[in-house]
Design an enzyme around this catalytic site. Structure first.
Site: not given
Ligand code: CO
Length: 133
Positions: A6, A78, A127
């Protein structure tokens, strides 16, 4: 192989963002979810090949509050790599001299996640999420 899981976008007002994405882009959006441990309230924008997360601060010490002070209109915060070799990658990150932020936590999808220091990755917060193959 790692995959893009994502892209997370910090927004000042989640309800406004959801209404805009629905109306202007015609995308499907999940119900809001509160993640007190991460200090955010989020929704998932489901796309065919990836997910976009819209997130607003939640609670008193949200880690995205300072980002929104610097970027009051919101912005890309992010991106997340889904990684079946999560532990191996974390070792590689540390061996390379790059920094991970804190310890793995359970993320929005119920899997361990770890954030990598943006100063060690070309100015981008990454991440890493542990996923199955
Ligand atoms: Co995230």
């Amino acid at each position: 192989m790692k995959k893009l899981d994502h892209i997370a976008i910090a927004v000042p007002d989640l309800a406004v963002a959801v209404a805009q994405y629905r109306t202007a882009l015609g995308v499907t959006i999940s119900a809001p979810q509160e993640l007190p441990e991460h200090g955010v309230r989020i929704v998932f924008v489901k796309l065919q090949n990836a997910t976009i997360e819209l997130m607003e601060p939640f609670g008193d010490s949200s880690p995205i509050a300072s980002f929104l002070e610097r970027n009051p209109a919101g912005g890309i915060h992010h991106f997340c790599l889904g990684d079946p070799e999560f532990e191996t990658t974390l070792t590689q990150v540390k061996d390379s001299g790059a920094r991970a932020l804190g310890e793995p936590k359970i993320g929005a999808h119920g899997n361990p996640v770890m954030f990598l220091h943006p100063k060690d990755f070309q100015g981008t917060l990454i991440e890493l999420e542990k996923v199955s193959e």
